[in-house]
Design a protein around this motif. Sequence first.
Motif: not given
Lengths: 112, 114
Positions: A36, A38, A41-44, A46, A89, A102-104
């Motif tokens: 993903y 990102q 401040g936004r959503g991931p 794909s 991510i 999820f990874g960091t």
Amino acid sequence: KNQVEQSPQSLIILEGKNCTLQCNYTVSPFSNLRWYKQDTGRGPVSLTIMTFSENTKSNGRYTATLDADTKQSSLHITASQLSDSASYICVVSGYNTDKLIFGTGTRLQVFP
Amino acid sequence: EPEVTQTPSHQVTQMGQEVILRCVPISNHLYFYWYRQILGQKVEFLVSFYNNEISEKSEIFDDQFSVERPDGSNFTLKIRSTKLEDSAMYFCASSTNRVMDEQYFGPGTRLTVT
């Protein structure tokens, strides 16, 4: 414990250059791996989804690879653009579960 | 292009208060999810919802949390009595199917508990 680790933590590159981000996971049994993007401040969003039988998948300038035997994946970005600056991510899903792990993330900054 | 929307974008509340975060998933999607992301940390799965019931929940999703699809379009996350550690970005997502389908994420609601 099911975990997803990414490296590097952050990366700075110049516009036009290529880069490769790494992901290692311990999730078992494994179903699929996603990358993903990102923005802050936004959503991931794909980029790719791969099952254990897929070795590589591309989406424009993004190419993901998967080695299910070594539990490793990479995301290669070709000819980077300023708009590629974001966190990338790695996300892994186990078998027969809705839970995404999820990874960091890797924070990528592309400079002109 | 259809997208997931969330309201409000930012919610500030006092500890102990109830909050409801709202989401409008993509209209033909059947699976709905809530995630949270504490500042500087990874995104964490909270709950999945299908056919008007919880499909799966994480250990984070305790009795303080509840989800509901009150009508044909909205999907809500309620936190009954907020704690300081509930401060996070909350993302709603939706998908057509489970497992291999792409999950579309909303822009998130930043919850600040004071």
